[in-house]
Design a protein around this motif. Sequence first.
Motif, PDB file in Angstrom:
ATOM      1  N   SER A   8      39.666  86.651 120.471  1.00  0.00           N
ATOM      2  CA  SER A   8      39.748  88.096 120.682  1.00  0.00           C
ATOM      3  C   SER A   8      38.590  88.820 120.024  1.00  0.00           C
ATOM      4  O   SER A   8      38.142  88.446 118.931  1.00  0.00           O
ATOM      5  N   PHE A   9      38.121  89.877 120.691  1.00  0.00           N
ATOM      6  CA  PHE A   9      37.111  90.772 120.138  1.00  0.00           C
ATOM      7  C   PHE A   9      37.586  92.191 120.413  1.00  0.00           C
ATOM      8  O   PHE A   9      37.515  92.671 121.541  1.00  0.00           O
ATOM      9  N   GLY A  15      27.208  96.770 125.510  1.00  0.00           N
ATOM     10  CA  GLY A  15      25.967  96.186 125.018  1.00  0.00           C
ATOM     11  C   GLY A  15      26.144  95.207 123.880  1.00  0.00           C
ATOM     12  O   GLY A  15      25.218  94.464 123.565  1.00  0.00           O
ATOM     13  N   ASP A  16      27.320  95.200 123.230  1.00  0.00           N
ATOM     14  CA  ASP A  16      27.550  94.234 122.152  1.00  0.00           C
ATOM     15  C   ASP A  16      27.341  92.821 122.676  1.00  0.00           C
ATOM     16  O   ASP A  16      27.707  92.507 123.812  1.00  0.00           O
ATOM     17  N   PRO A  66      30.058  94.706 128.937  1.00  0.00           N
ATOM     18  CA  PRO A  66      29.583  95.744 129.853  1.00  0.00           C
ATOM     19  C   PRO A  66      30.121  97.144 129.579  1.00  0.00           C
ATOM     20  O   PRO A  66      29.508  98.125 129.956  1.00  0.00           O
ATOM     21  N   PHE A  67      31.289  97.265 128.907  1.00  0.00           N
ATOM     22  CA  PHE A  67      31.808  98.592 128.599  1.00  0.00           C
ATOM     23  C   PHE A  67      32.753  98.518 127.404  1.00  0.00           C
ATOM     24  O   PHE A  67      33.255  97.438 127.056  1.00  0.00           O
ATOM     25  N   ASP A  68      32.994  99.656 126.771  1.00  0.00           N
ATOM     26  CA  ASP A  68      33.826  99.729 125.577  1.00  0.00           C
ATOM     27  C   ASP A  68      35.229  99.198 125.841  1.00  0.00           C
ATOM     28  O   ASP A  68      35.774  99.361 126.935  1.00  0.00           O
ATOM     29  N   LYS A  91      29.374  84.164 117.557  1.00  0.00           N
ATOM     30  CA  LYS A  91      28.777  85.150 116.661  1.00  0.00           C
ATOM     31  C   LYS A  91      28.735  86.479 117.402  1.00  0.00           C
ATOM     32  O   LYS A  91      28.201  86.567 118.508  1.00  0.00           O
ATOM     33  N   TYR A  92      29.335  87.474 116.796  1.00  0.00           N
ATOM     34  CA  TYR A  92      29.434  88.798 117.413  1.00  0.00           C
ATOM     35  C   TYR A  92      28.378  89.713 116.797  1.00  0.00           C
ATOM     36  O   TYR A  92      28.248  89.776 115.583  1.00  0.00           O
ATOM     37  N   GLN A  93      27.619  90.398 117.632  1.00  0.00           N
ATOM     38  CA  GLN A  93      26.566  91.266 117.122  1.00  0.00           C
ATOM     39  C   GLN A  93      26.655  92.652 117.760  1.00  0.00           C
ATOM     40  O   GLN A  93      26.355  92.807 118.944  1.00  0.00           O
ATOM     41  N   PRO A  94      27.091  93.665 116.978  1.00  0.00           N
ATOM     42  CA  PRO A  94      27.156  95.026 117.519  1.00  0.00           C
ATOM     43  C   PRO A  94      25.774  95.493 117.966  1.00  0.00           C
ATOM     44  O   PRO A  94      24.762  95.137 117.374  1.00  0.00           O
TER      45      PRO A  94
END
Length: 197
Positions: A8-9, A15-16, A66-68, A91-94
């Motif tokens: 889950s994210f 864009g994240d 692609p979207f929030d 790895k999650y990158q804002p």
Amino acid sequence: MTYDYIKSFSKCHAGDAITVSYNAPCDIALITERDFQLTVNRDDDSFLLRVSADEIDECHASLVVPFDGDWRMVVFLYDEMDECRFEITCKYQPVDILQYNATHTDSKIVCKQVGTPAPCSLQEWKRQTGNTFSGNMSCCCSCFRMVPLTEFECVKVSVASKSAATAYCATPICHHCATSSDPIHFRVPTTNLSPCK
């Protein structure tokens, strides 16, 4: 539907980047939390949203949101790998919206201006951009759902630049997203943006 791996994210922004490393042949996709709930007890993947990888090789992929919203990354191992142990790291990158918009020439991250009237008609948008729709259905840039063309309307969006200037443009999205009070960010091809005041 069953998945071999789920992560889950929550509260992602357009864009994240989610970078994935893996050591077994597999298919990787991003799916909205809503669609995950719809598919988890189904036998088909009709609601699955697969996001193309920006960079992909034999063991790495970078998926861009692609979207929030809330997302889940799901993984399907190939049939012949059913008995294989596998390992996946993420790895999650804002994203920095200003940096993204400054460096990407093919797409921009925009924010829908809530409560503003339609900046132009679909006919005017087509004339200004030279774009046309093919068929009777098209994909909404804001929610990625296929909807009838009769349900599209133009909305005013803001495009932030690195110089801190804000440009306003028109782009078509589905009626549901257009009338929502949510100021969601989403990615739009630059060819879909028509300048407006």
